[in-house]
Design a protein around this motif. Structure first.
Motif, PDB file in Angstrom:
ATOM      1  N   UNK A  10       0.838  -1.094   0.008  1.00 48.27           N
ATOM      2  CA  UNK A  10       0.164   0.096  -0.402  1.00 48.27           C
ATOM      3  C   UNK A  10       0.596   0.979   0.238  1.00 48.27           C
ATOM      4  N   UNK A  11       1.778   1.725  -1.160  1.00 49.11           N
ATOM      5  CA  UNK A  11       1.945   2.689  -0.738  1.00 49.11           C
ATOM      6  C   UNK A  11       2.436   3.213  -2.448  1.00 49.11           C
ATOM      7  N   UNK A  12       2.343   4.124  -2.440  1.00 48.77           N
ATOM      8  CA  UNK A  12       2.627   4.650  -3.379  1.00 48.77           C
ATOM      9  C   UNK A  12       3.384   5.623  -4.232  1.00 48.77           C
ATOM     10  N   UNK A  13       4.757   5.722  -4.640  1.00 48.56           N
ATOM     11  CA  UNK A  13       4.886   4.663  -5.922  1.00 48.56           C
ATOM     12  C   UNK A  13       4.802   2.522  -5.473  1.00 48.56           C
ATOM     13  N   UNK A  14       3.628   2.049  -5.702  1.00 46.00           N
ATOM     14  CA  UNK A  14       4.514   0.542  -5.407  1.00 46.00           C
ATOM     15  C   UNK A  14       5.465  -0.552  -5.599  1.00 46.00           C
ATOM     16  N   UNK A  15       6.095  -0.820  -4.470  1.00 39.88           N
ATOM     17  CA  UNK A  15       7.173  -1.901  -3.947  1.00 39.88           C
ATOM     18  C   UNK A  15       7.631  -2.258  -5.126  1.00 39.88           C
ATOM     19  N   UNK A  16       8.634  -1.268  -5.472  1.00 41.54           N
ATOM     20  CA  UNK A  16      10.069  -1.949  -6.536  1.00 41.54           C
ATOM     21  C   UNK A  16      10.832  -3.310  -6.465  1.00 41.54           C
ATOM     22  N   UNK A  17      11.116  -4.022  -7.809  1.00 36.79           N
ATOM     23  CA  UNK A  17      11.472  -4.907  -7.819  1.00 36.79           C
ATOM     24  C   UNK A  17      12.367  -5.151  -6.735  1.00 36.79           C
ATOM     25  N   UNK A  18      13.418  -4.131  -6.673  1.00 32.88           N
ATOM     26  CA  UNK A  18      14.609  -4.074  -5.965  1.00 32.88           C
ATOM     27  C   UNK A  18      14.620  -4.234  -4.245  1.00 32.88           C
ATOM     28  N   UNK A  19      13.378  -3.642  -3.278  1.00 36.14           N
ATOM     29  CA  UNK A  19      12.497  -3.552  -2.484  1.00 36.14           C
ATOM     30  C   UNK A  19      12.188  -5.180  -2.542  1.00 36.14           C
ATOM     31  N   UNK A  20      11.210  -5.560  -2.727  1.00 34.45           N
ATOM     32  CA  UNK A  20      10.625  -6.279  -3.291  1.00 34.45           C
ATOM     33  C   UNK A  20      12.610  -7.823  -2.667  1.00 34.45           C
ATOM     34  N   UNK A  21      13.654  -7.399  -3.616  1.00 33.72           N
ATOM     35  CA  UNK A  21      14.579  -8.751  -3.415  1.00 33.72           C
ATOM     36  C   UNK A  21      15.196  -8.308  -2.518  1.00 33.72           C
ATOM     37  N   UNK A  22      15.580  -7.029  -1.509  1.00 38.57           N
ATOM     38  CA  UNK A  22      16.476  -6.681  -0.378  1.00 38.57           C
ATOM     39  C   UNK A  22      15.186  -7.224   0.915  1.00 38.57           C
ATOM     40  N   UNK A  23      13.708  -7.289   1.222  1.00 38.38           N
ATOM     41  CA  UNK A  23      13.120  -8.124   1.698  1.00 38.38           C
ATOM     42  C   UNK A  23      13.525  -9.273   1.658  1.00 38.38           C
TER      43      UNK A  23
END
Length: 90
Positions: A10-23
């Motif tokens: 629920x963020x604008x803009x949506x989560x980036x691929x880098x953020x998803x990979x870091x998590x």
């Protein structure tokens, strides 16, 4: 939950691929107990990161909410305030 894993929904803009990979990396590190896997375990570590990242993408694309999207800068400011109150820094 690992403190380094951030809320991505629920963020604008949506989560980036880098953020998803870091998590995903943080999760796999926590579960495996290893920040840097040995050469013998590197492939298993990398496969796990990819699997967790894909599961995270699917989850984030599937979630629905009626709440308005959050702003990253506002959330970062709130986190700074909480840290200052918690640790007594300014």
């Amino acid at each position: 939950m690992c403190r380094n894993i951030r809320v991505l929904h629920n963020f604008e803009p949506p989560a980036t691929e880098d953020e998803i990979r870091a998590a995903a990396v943080q999760y796999v590190r926590k579960v495996s107990g290893s920040t840097h896997p040995s050469a013998a375990n590197q492939e298993a570590f990398d496969l796990a990161v990819e699997a967790v990242a894909e599961a995270t993408r699917v989850l984030l694309e599937s979630l629905v909410t009626k709440a308005p999207p959050r702003d990253r800068e506002v959330e970062a400011a709130k986190a700074k305030e909480r840290a200052a109150a918690r640790y007594g820094t300014s």
